[in-house]
Write a protein that holds these residues in place. Structure first.
Motif, PDB file in Angstrom:
ATOM      1  N   ASN A 285      -0.655   4.013  -3.383  1.00  0.00           N
ATOM      2  CA  ASN A 285      -1.909   4.807  -3.035  1.00  0.00           C
ATOM      3  C   ASN A 285      -2.454   4.637  -1.659  1.00  0.00           C
ATOM      4  O   ASN A 285      -3.649   4.222  -1.323  1.00  0.00           O
ATOM      5  N   PRO A 286      -1.522   5.294  -0.779  1.00  0.00           N
ATOM      6  CA  PRO A 286      -1.842   5.251   0.750  1.00  0.00           C
ATOM      7  C   PRO A 286      -2.990   5.942   1.130  1.00  0.00           C
ATOM      8  O   PRO A 286      -3.683   5.465   2.131  1.00  0.00           O
ATOM      9  N   GLN A 287      -3.508   6.736   0.411  1.00  0.00           N
ATOM     10  CA  GLN A 287      -5.090   7.488   0.683  1.00  0.00           C
ATOM     11  C   GLN A 287      -6.122   6.398   0.464  1.00  0.00           C
ATOM     12  O   GLN A 287      -7.196   6.893   0.966  1.00  0.00           O
ATOM     13  N   HIS A 288      -5.959   5.438  -0.177  1.00  0.00           N
ATOM     14  CA  HIS A 288      -7.316   4.266  -0.187  1.00  0.00           C
ATOM     15  C   HIS A 288      -7.185   3.541   1.011  1.00  0.00           C
ATOM     16  O   HIS A 288      -8.132   2.451   0.896  1.00  0.00           O
ATOM     17  N   TYR A 289      -6.288   3.437   1.934  1.00  0.00           N
ATOM     18  CA  TYR A 289      -6.373   2.560   3.017  1.00  0.00           C
ATOM     19  C   TYR A 289      -7.148   3.043   3.984  1.00  0.00           C
ATOM     20  O   TYR A 289      -6.961   4.323   4.906  1.00  0.00           O
ATOM     21  N   TYR A 290      -8.186   2.522   4.458  1.00  0.00           N
ATOM     22  CA  TYR A 290      -9.201   2.661   5.444  1.00  0.00           C
ATOM     23  C   TYR A 290      -9.485   1.444   6.326  1.00  0.00           C
ATOM     24  O   TYR A 290      -9.605   0.457   5.832  1.00  0.00           O
TER      25      TYR A 290
ATOM     26  N   ARG B  46       0.716  -1.154  -0.101  1.00  0.00           N
ATOM     27  CA  ARG B  46      -0.088  -0.035   0.080  1.00  0.00           C
ATOM     28  C   ARG B  46       0.771   1.317   0.018  1.00  0.00           C
ATOM     29  O   ARG B  46       0.607   2.098   0.692  1.00  0.00           O
TER      30      ARG B  46
END
Lengths: 258, 237
Positions: B131-136, B128
């Motif tokens: 695109n670390p902003q896609h991790y939730y 990850r």
């Protein structure tokens, strides 16, 4: 029929080869491919030029001497046929034909279209002997061979050792040739005592002679004038794998170390 | 005999290609089947992911086997390719292929492209980093829970949907998966031939199955980015 031939000319093994173009008028469609080249050579001799060197012997499709890669296919476009049995009626008036030697590192060009296929002889020698009594032919029923096995052994034994498989293979591999030679004994009772040693030694010699590896393209099977199946390669792989974990393998390693 | 002693033998090298290839193909099949859970819904995919993470040491054993297979597969293929190039120093001016399919003749090239695709895929979804902003995280309450326990787990569904909503990322995946399919078209039947399973009666069927399986895997995997792009899945995030 009028043809344009582009023929590979190469003085010797170390010389750089090139294509020369010859226009052939009056090619008769009943001629075999080699007879067409004979006519060309007669003309070249009359003109005081060096004739084209090519291999041939029986001209009956059974000896394995003739070769040639014709328009990119070993032994030409006719399926299951050697070059000597390929006839000019398979070509059309005005055709351009590219004639090249069998190409592979293990088959160096000797001259023009003749290549040195003695690597095959070395593989056969490496295979060694089978343990049978010499002298008079034995009584036919003393060793029973199932009909099916005899047929399969004969399918493999059809190999004439022409080298078309190596020529067709993009890797210059000799797997189909070696597989045919290994398999025709593997299906017979007479071939059993030396079966493991034979496959190990023949494959080892094949590698020493600089043939490539098998990529399962199956080009060999398609080009083989005797239409030998790649299923024999599968059989050889199986036999080799079994032999690699046998006493015979340990014995070979011991002998090599000694 | 060292670990790489087999490389001296042409047939043993092929056998290693076949066995490591078989491991990787089996993994691709399981991975594809698992991914199809996305069509059932967010909960299925996320529970599946949580289940895999809960395996702990078993997961690491599986990963170790896969990494070892991939390394052996790559090293062996490079060695074979160099030997093959050396064994055919001069090419034909004219070459007509009779049986060799485009997929079989491009194995090394599709292989290299698949390797780069896998590296990207791991950076994207496993590490990850791209695109670390896609991790939730997802706060989730099990349906059959007695008390009102809230479990925190990784929201794979959301990560996949957000990733594939970018058409560029989707195109990379679609191309990557098609390359895998192309590679498998030759690879699966080749495995059987190398390991010595070629009999007249069933080998043609194996060859057909090889192509069919490759097509099924491609269709399944390609359907995910396409469904996201068309809005069939992921509307609810």
């Amino acid at each position: 029929m009028k043809l344009t031939l582009h023929i590979w000319r190469q003085k010797n093994t170390n010389a750089k080869g090139h294509f020369e173009t010859y226009i052939m008028d009056n090619v008769i469609e009943d001629m075999s491919f080699l007879e067409m080249l004979d006519v060309l050579n007669e003309r070249l001799i009359l003109e005081g030029k060096e004739p084209v060197a090519f291999d041939h012997d029986c001209r009956e499709g059974i000896c394995g001497a003739c070769s040639l890669t014709i328009n990119g296919i070993p032994h030409g476009p006719e399926k299951g046929t050697t070059t000597c049995q390929l006839h000019m009626r398979k070509f059309k008036d005005g055709d351009e034909i590219w004639i090249e030697p069998f190409r592979a590192r293990a088959f160096p060009v000797i001259k023009d279209l003749i290549v040195d296929r003695s690597a095959f002889d070395r593989i056969i020698q490496a295979g060694g002997f089978i343990s049978v009594n010499t002298g008079q032919a034995p009584e036919a029923n003393s060793i029973l061979v199932p009909k099916k096995n005899a047929d399969t052994a004969m399918d493999a034994a059809q190999c004439i050792g022409c080298g078309a498989c190596v020529a067709a293979c993009p890797n210059g591999a000799a797997m189909l040739f070696v597989a045919a030679k290994v398999s025709h004994f593997a299906y017979l009772p007479q071939g059993q005592p030396e079966r493991k040693l034979r496959v190990l030694k023949m494959v080892e010699q094949m590698q020493k002679d600089g043939f490539g590896n098998c990529s399962n393209y199956y080009e060999c099977e398609a080009a083989c004038p005797k239409q030998i199946s790649v299923k024999f390669i599968a059989l050889m792989n199986r036999d080799y794998l079994k032999a690699s974990f046998s006493d015979e393998k340990s014995e070979l390693i011991r002998n090599q170390l000694a | 005999m060292s670990l790489f002693g087999y490389l001296r033998s042409t047939i043993l090298s092929k056998v290693v290609m076949a066995i490591t290839g078989a491991v990787l193909v089996l993994y691709v099949i399981v991975h594809t089947a698992g991914n199809m859970l996305i069509f059932i819904g967010k909960d299925s995919l996320n529970s599946y992911s949580a289940f895999l993470h809960s395996l702990g040491p078993i997961l690491w054993i599986i990963r170790a086997v896969l990494i070892l297979s991939a390394i052996l597969h790559i090293i062996t293929s490079i060695k074979l390719k160099f030997e093959n190039l050396a064994a055919k120093p001069s090419k034909y001016a004219v070459k007509n292929y009779l049986k060799a399919k485009l997929s079989s003749r491009t194995m090394i090239w599709t292989g290299i492209m698949i390797l780069s695709f896998v590296v990207y895929h791991l950076l994207h979804f496993t590490f990850r980093t791209t695109n670390p902003q896609h991790y939730y995280p997802e706060f989730y309450q099990p349906h059959n829970a007695v008390s009102s326990i809230i479990i925190e787990r990784f929201d794979v569904y959301r990560m996949v949907v957000l990733g594939f909503q970018n058409p560029l990322i989707s195109i990379v995946y679609i191309v990557g998966v098609i390359l895998v399919g192309f590679h498998l078209d030759h690879a699966i039947q080749s495995m059987f031939q190398t390991l010595g399973y070629n009999q007249k009666h069933y080998f043609p069927t194996i060859q057909k199955c090889s192509t069919t399986l490759a097509i099924i895997i491609v269709l399944c995997l390609v359907s995910i980015p396409i469904s996201v792009l068309l809005g069939f899945i992921g509307g609810e995030i």
